[in-house]
Motif scaffolding. Structure first.
Motif, mmCIF file in Angstrom:
data_model
loop_
_atom_site.group_PDB
_atom_site.id
_atom_site.type_symbol
_atom_site.label_atom_id
_atom_site.label_comp_id
_atom_site.label_asym_id
_atom_site.label_seq_id
_atom_site.Cartn_x
_atom_site.Cartn_y
_atom_site.Cartn_z
ATOM 1 N N PHE A 47 0.765 -1.262 -0.036
ATOM 2 C CA PHE A 47 0.145 -0.051 -0.130
ATOM 3 C C PHE A 47 0.893 1.279 0.035
ATOM 4 O O PHE A 47 1.861 1.476 0.859
ATOM 5 C CB PHE A 47 -1.077 0.023 1.240
ATOM 6 C CG PHE A 47 -2.034 1.148 1.242
ATOM 7 C CD1 PHE A 47 -2.900 1.345 0.481
ATOM 8 C CD2 PHE A 47 -1.607 2.343 2.209
ATOM 9 C CE1 PHE A 47 -3.818 2.450 0.418
ATOM 10 C CE2 PHE A 47 -2.534 3.215 2.255
ATOM 11 C CZ PHE A 47 -3.375 3.437 1.440
ATOM 12 N N ILE A 48 0.649 2.151 -0.836
ATOM 13 C CA ILE A 48 1.481 3.312 -1.001
ATOM 14 C C ILE A 48 0.618 4.698 -0.672
ATOM 15 O O ILE A 48 -0.309 4.927 -1.143
ATOM 16 C CB ILE A 48 2.298 3.273 -2.552
ATOM 17 C CG1 ILE A 48 2.833 1.961 -2.767
ATOM 18 C CG2 ILE A 48 2.952 4.526 -2.661
ATOM 19 C CD1 ILE A 48 3.747 1.642 -4.231
ATOM 20 N N GLY A 49 1.524 5.563 -0.155
ATOM 21 C CA GLY A 49 0.908 6.897 0.238
ATOM 22 C C GLY A 49 2.085 7.947 0.491
ATOM 23 O O GLY A 49 3.226 7.497 0.496
ATOM 24 N N PRO A 50 1.782 9.083 0.470
ATOM 25 C CA PRO A 50 2.712 10.156 0.635
ATOM 26 C C PRO A 50 3.337 10.327 2.252
ATOM 27 O O PRO A 50 4.310 11.082 2.203
ATOM 28 C CB PRO A 50 1.966 11.132 0.165
ATOM 29 C CG PRO A 50 0.681 11.033 0.477
ATOM 30 C CD PRO A 50 0.471 9.663 0.415
ATOM 31 N N GLY A 151 10.619 8.881 -5.279
ATOM 32 C CA GLY A 151 10.602 10.317 -5.291
ATOM 33 C C GLY A 151 11.820 11.094 -5.004
ATOM 34 O O GLY A 151 13.041 10.489 -4.667
ATOM 35 N N ASP A 152 11.783 12.322 -4.911
ATOM 36 C CA ASP A 152 12.952 13.034 -4.274
ATOM 37 C C ASP A 152 12.560 13.785 -3.146
ATOM 38 O O ASP A 152 11.493 13.446 -2.440
ATOM 39 C CB ASP A 152 13.112 14.074 -5.472
ATOM 40 C CG ASP A 152 11.908 14.993 -5.669
ATOM 41 O OD1 ASP A 152 11.021 15.221 -4.822
ATOM 42 O OD2 ASP A 152 11.798 15.624 -6.605
ATOM 43 N N LYS A 153 13.169 14.661 -2.674
ATOM 44 C CA LYS A 153 13.090 15.162 -1.032
ATOM 45 C C LYS A 153 11.889 16.059 -0.805
ATOM 46 O O LYS A 153 11.272 15.925 0.206
ATOM 47 C CB LYS A 153 14.340 15.965 -0.717
ATOM 48 C CG LYS A 153 15.475 15.508 -0.593
ATOM 49 C CD LYS A 153 16.724 16.408 -0.249
ATOM 50 C CE LYS A 153 18.104 15.531 -0.126
ATOM 51 N NZ LYS A 153 19.133 16.479 0.020
ATOM 52 N N GLU A 154 11.477 16.743 -1.873
ATOM 53 C CA GLU A 154 10.075 17.253 -1.775
ATOM 54 C C GLU A 154 8.803 16.317 -1.863
ATOM 55 O O GLU A 154 7.958 16.409 -1.527
ATOM 56 C CB GLU A 154 9.997 18.479 -2.565
ATOM 57 C CG GLU A 154 11.043 19.625 -2.490
ATOM 58 C CD GLU A 154 12.340 19.314 -3.202
ATOM 59 O OE1 GLU A 154 12.493 18.573 -4.327
ATOM 60 O OE2 GLU A 154 13.244 19.737 -2.491
#
Length: 190
Positions: A47-50, A151-154
């Protein structure tokens, strides 16, 4: 027989025996990149999220269109579902794992559903072809749990294994809803 002739016979024989190594004394050097990876992603669901709460060891996706599922069907095929309130997108592709990286190659076929809650036809389906694209994920463990990140740092996304159910039940859901056939996965996995 002279001593000199005996030495001519003994020295080559000693040379032959000095080159012989018993099978148990063979030590093979295998570079790290050639060693087989012991982590098998086959039949796992992430399961993927921010957002990731490391204290609770869970992923949260508090916004629309920021949650997804990534299922590794076998040792080379994956299915990715991007979730939104108004509709979901389904992708398939192939992957391989190298050390702590997972490389995904997305197939050009995208299957999309649009939701119409409360209507006679609650969902409509569309197929679209786009260019092949690639993604790279980082694989790690945290408190003995499998974690992926991209992703990246942001803008980072995090995924945890089997947080929202098993891969088997997720893949059964895709098959029972007809998504499996719409994505033409039956043909690829025979």
């Amino acid at each position: 027989m002279s001593v000199q002739k005996a030495l001519y016979l003994i020295i080559p024989i000693l040379g032959l025996f000095s080159c012989y190594k018993s099978p148990s004394s063979n030590h093979y050097f295998v570079p790290d990149f050639m060693k087989q990876d012991t982590i098998q992603l086959s039949n796992t669901l992430f399961f993927i999220g921010p957002e990731m709460d490391t204290a609770k060891m869970e992923i949260s996706a508090p916004c629309d269109c920021c949650a997804s599922y990534l299922a590794f069907v076998n040792d080379s095929v994956f299915v990715y579902e991007s979730l939104c309130l108004e509709g979901d997108d389904y992708f398939k592709g192939t992957y391989f794992k190298y050390r702590s990286l997972i490389f995904l190659k997305f197939d050009p076929l995208i299957v999309s559903s649009t939701h119409y809650p409360g209507e006679k036809d609650e969902s409509t389906w569309e197929k679209e072809k786009r260019a092949v694209f690639y993604s790279k994920l980082r694989f790690s463990t945290l408190n003995s749990e499998w974690v992926i990140s991209a992703g990246d740092k942001e803008n980072m996304d995090y995924g945890m294994c089997n947080q929202m159910g098993s891969a088997r039940s997720y893949l059964f859901k895709l098959k029972s809803e007809g998504i499996w056939d719409r994505m033409k996965l039956s043909n690829e996995l025979k």
